[in-house]
Design an enzyme around this catalytic site. Structure first.
Site, PDB file in Angstrom:
ATOM      1  N   CYS A 293     -10.730   6.578 -43.813  1.00 16.93           N
ATOM      2  CA  CYS A 293     -11.469   7.712 -43.231  1.00 16.93           C
ATOM      3  C   CYS A 293     -12.977   7.481 -43.109  1.00 16.93           C
ATOM      4  O   CYS A 293     -13.507   7.407 -42.009  1.00 16.93           O
ATOM      5  CB  CYS A 293     -11.217   8.954 -44.064  1.00 16.93           C
ATOM      6  SG  CYS A 293      -9.479   9.412 -44.087  1.00 16.93           S
TER       7      CYS A 293
HETATM    8  N1  LIG Z   1      -5.166   8.307 -45.963  1.00 17.95           N
HETATM    9  C1  LIG Z   1      -5.898   9.367 -46.152  1.00 17.95           C
HETATM   10  O1  LIG Z   1      -6.306   9.631 -47.252  1.00 17.95           O
HETATM   11  C2  LIG Z   1      -6.254  10.302 -45.007  1.00 17.95           C
HETATM   12  C3  LIG Z   1      -6.916  11.499 -45.338  1.00 17.95           C
HETATM   13  C4  LIG Z   1      -7.232  12.398 -44.323  1.00 17.95           C
HETATM   14  C5  LIG Z   1      -6.921  12.079 -42.998  1.00 17.95           C
HETATM   15  N2  LIG Z   1      -6.291  10.899 -42.698  1.00 17.95           N
HETATM   16  C6  LIG Z   1      -5.963  10.654 -41.298  1.00 17.95           C
HETATM   17  O2  LIG Z   1      -4.558  10.807 -41.124  1.00 17.95           O
HETATM   18  C7  LIG Z   1      -4.087   9.885 -40.144  1.00 17.95           C
HETATM   19  C8  LIG Z   1      -2.976   9.028 -40.738  1.00 17.95           C
HETATM   20  O3  LIG Z   1      -3.518   8.277 -41.814  1.00 17.95           O
HETATM   21  P1  LIG Z   1      -2.608   7.597 -42.921  1.00 17.95           P
HETATM   22  O4  LIG Z   1      -3.537   7.185 -44.003  1.00 17.95           O
HETATM   23  O5  LIG Z   1      -1.442   8.438 -43.261  1.00 17.95           O
HETATM   24  O6  LIG Z   1      -2.106   6.300 -42.111  1.00 17.95           O
HETATM   25  P2  LIG Z   1      -0.922   5.300 -42.555  1.00 17.95           P
HETATM   26  O7  LIG Z   1      -1.234   4.007 -41.873  1.00 17.95           O
HETATM   27  O8  LIG Z   1      -0.726   5.336 -44.025  1.00 17.95           O
HETATM   28  O9  LIG Z   1       0.366   5.941 -41.908  1.00 17.95           O
HETATM   29  C9  LIG Z   1       0.569   6.046 -40.546  1.00 17.95           C
HETATM   30  C10 LIG Z   1       2.041   5.862 -40.265  1.00 17.95           C
HETATM   31  O10 LIG Z   1       2.236   6.065 -38.866  1.00 17.95           O
HETATM   32  C11 LIG Z   1       3.215   5.152 -38.431  1.00 17.95           C
HETATM   33  N3  LIG Z   1       3.117   5.027 -36.973  1.00 17.95           N
HETATM   34  C12 LIG Z   1       2.211   4.342 -36.245  1.00 17.95           C
HETATM   35  N4  LIG Z   1       2.448   4.510 -34.942  1.00 17.95           N
HETATM   36  C13 LIG Z   1       3.524   5.327 -34.841  1.00 17.95           C
HETATM   37  C14 LIG Z   1       4.249   5.858 -33.747  1.00 17.95           C
HETATM   38  N5  LIG Z   1       3.906   5.593 -32.488  1.00 17.95           N
HETATM   39  N6  LIG Z   1       5.308   6.648 -34.029  1.00 17.95           N
HETATM   40  C15 LIG Z   1       5.656   6.903 -35.303  1.00 17.95           C
HETATM   41  N7  LIG Z   1       5.019   6.445 -36.377  1.00 17.95           N
HETATM   42  C16 LIG Z   1       3.956   5.648 -36.144  1.00 17.95           C
HETATM   43  C17 LIG Z   1       2.932   3.893 -39.203  1.00 17.95           C
HETATM   44  O11 LIG Z   1       4.070   3.047 -39.251  1.00 17.95           O
HETATM   45  C18 LIG Z   1       2.578   4.481 -40.583  1.00 17.95           C
HETATM   46  O12 LIG Z   1       3.723   4.603 -41.401  1.00 17.95           O
HETATM   47  C19 LIG Z   1      -5.309   9.100 -39.699  1.00 17.95           C
HETATM   48  O13 LIG Z   1      -5.847   9.704 -38.551  1.00 17.95           O
HETATM   49  C20 LIG Z   1      -6.276   9.258 -40.840  1.00 17.95           C
HETATM   50  O14 LIG Z   1      -7.610   9.143 -40.426  1.00 17.95           O
HETATM   51  C21 LIG Z   1      -5.947  10.010 -43.691  1.00 17.95           C
END
Ligand SMILES: NC(=O)c1ccc[n+]([C@@H]2O[C@H](COP(=O)([O-])OP(=O)(O)OC[C@H]3O[C@@H](n4cnc5c(N)ncnc54)[C@H](O)[C@@H]3O)[C@@H](O)[C@H]2O)c1
Length: 459
Positions: A293
């Site tokens: 993030c």
């Molecule tokens: N990790 C955090 O602490 C956090 C906190 C707040 C916001 N976010 C936001 O949330 C969002 C997701 O982050 P995350 O940390 O969970 O990412 P992540 O990489 O852990 O998970 C994303 C998942 O999406 C899947 N994916 C990718 N493309 C896809 C598709 N076309 N169809 C289905 N699945 C698909 C991936 O395989 C993965 O499992 C981002 O925008 C991030 O900025 C993350």
């Protein structure tokens, strides 16, 4: 056509609504379990076959999410995972939690969001609620996602509404064919103080019916929702939160450099300033920014602001200061070794902690990766220990090919320098200082160590 939101809200109330979560990562998996825990029939969709396989076996792939919670949700028949996206048409609500990284040149990479919107659009049904949770710039939901979803002919018009944070008042009475909203994720992996459901959920939508539908959904998972008057306001609120962190971390990182030069302990200074009961929030210096993030999201706004011919100088400056931190750490190691008559070239450096913050297993954008790379590029022989990260797998930018070494007395003695990059709680820092010839500490992890403090260099 038009869809009545009351029917949707009734399904939510009666727990007969089916919830789909796309992207079962750090954000999507806990959210899907929360939904399942509330009794909704919840389906997780992901393109990663490894993750699907693990869930089917009731295993977890995220350190702080116990396998037992996945098994429990599956056994109660409230949770399943699939890569069959045709099943999206069975869902009443679809929540999108896919990555939003930066591209090669620091520009937003919305390809994951676009691909997901295409998949949802291909199976879109009247009356479905679609919510984007991925962090992104204002306009993504009502420009980009909407454009893709409306290709099939169903409509969700942007129509103003007002809200006091709780109630939603429509300016006109039109009913969209489907509902579309943005609700930023505020997951803080490893945070033991707040559970996901305790963190208020901001919701903004394209029109009043979409806002009411999304509010109904999130009210059933979260203790509190806070409504805003558009998806753009909700997108911007998330960016404000992350930019606030990014800029304040840069500020303390800069002040740390000043304090180091002036021989003042920045950590003591922060503890003192923290005693002010108003007007001050503590941020801490470190080896650089990490995680999905804070190093990334601010630059989504920088990019979008250019469209409006506006610079985002605080963000750029914070980026500059934070990006310089890994270089500062490596320079400090070089200087500390120099004090002992050694050079970085040929010295063995043991990095302690490679996750981007303590007690989690996430290495995305971790400053430790850059530090390991810089140390090796300058001739150091590098190794690392991290109880949460057994090996550093190939990543988009890094392919370090390292495995965590056991933290034994022999290992510590065999390295010219132990460099604390992440202050995991389980590590015995007394022993680290006791056995190592030199300890460079970027996190104040050794603050309570009593003996051999002469070996500790803060940086
Ligand atoms: N990790 C955090 O602490 C956090 C906190 C707040 C916001 N976010 C936001 O949330 C969002 C997701 O982050 P995350 O940390 O969970 O990412 P992540 O990489 O852990 O998970 C994303 C998942 O999406 C899947 N994916 C990718 N493309 C896809 C598709 N076309 N169809 C289905 N699945 C698909 C991936 O395989 C993965 O499992 C981002 O925008 C991030 O900025 C993350």
């Amino acid at each position: 056509m038009g869809t009545n939101v009351t029917g949707f809200c009734t399904k939510i109330k009666e727990r007969t609504a089916k919830v789909g979560v796309i992207g079962l990562g750090y954000v999507g998996l806990p959210l899907a379990l929360l939904s399942a825990g509330e009794g909704f029939d919840t389906t997780g969709f992901d393109i990663d076959p490894g993750k699907m396989e693990k869930i089917r076996k009731g295993e977890s792939y995220i350190n702080h999410i116990p396998a037992a919670s996945i098994r429990k949700a599956i056994e109660k028949q409230h949770f399943q995972a699939t890569d069959d996206f045709t099943r999206l048409k069975e869902m009443d609500a679809i929540i999108i939690c896919v990555p939003t990284p930066l591209g090669k040149h620091g520009e937003p990479d919305l390809s994951f969001v676009h691909n997901t919107a295409e998949a949802v659009g291909a199976h879109l049904q009247p009356g479905q609620l679609i919510v984007l949770e991925s962090t992104t710039y204002p306009g993504t939901t009502d420009e980009e996602v909407l454009l893709v979803l409306e290709r099939g002919g169903l409509r969700c018009p942007v129509s103003p509404y007002t809200t006091d944070g709780v109630t939603v008042t429509a300016s006109d009475g039109g009913e969209p064919d489907f509902f579309l909203a943005f609700s930023p994720e505020r997951e803080d992996p490893g945070n033991k103080q707040f559970q996901t459901r305790q963190v208020p959920k901001i919701v903004g939508a394209l029109n009043a019916p979409s806002a009411l539908a999304a509010q109904a959904l999130y009210q059933s998972f979260f203790e509190r929702t806070h409504m805003v008057s558009s998806s753009r306001a909700a997108e911007m609120a998330k960016l404000l939160e992350n930019i606030y962190r990014c800029v304040n971390i840069a500020l303390v990182n800069e002040l740390k450099l000043v304090c180091l030069r002036m021989d003042i302990d920045i950590w003591e200074v922060i503890e003192a300033a923290k005693t002010k009961p108003f007007g001050f929030s503590a941020f801490y210096p470190g080896p650089g920014l990490g995680g999905h993030c804070i190093p990334i999201d601010p630059f989504y706004l920088t990019w979008k602001a250019r469209e409006y011919e506006l610079p985002t100088r605080f963000i750029e400056l914070a980026g500059e200061i934070n990006t310089a931190m890994p270089h500062h750490v490596v320079n400090s190691v070089t200087a500390a070794l120099g004090q002992q008559g050694k050079t970085l070239q040929g010295s063995r450096v043991l990095v302690l902690g490679v996750a981007y913050k303590k007690d989690i297993d996430d290495v995305r954008e971790s400053p430790a990766l850059k530090i390991l790379e810089l140390l090796a590029a300058n001739g150091a022989v590098v190794a690392y220990h991290d109880p949460f990260v057994p090996r550093l797998k190939k990543m988009r930018r890094y392919d370090l090919g390292l495995e965590s070494v056991p933290l034994t007395a022999e290992t510590l003695r065999a390295h010219e320098c132990a460099l604390i990059v992440t202050d995991h709680s389980g590590v015995d820092y007394d022993r680290v200082v006791n056995e190592s010839p030199l300890v460079v500490d970027t996190r104040n992890a050794t603050s309570r160590v009593r003996h051999h403090r002469e070996k500790i260099v803060r940086c």
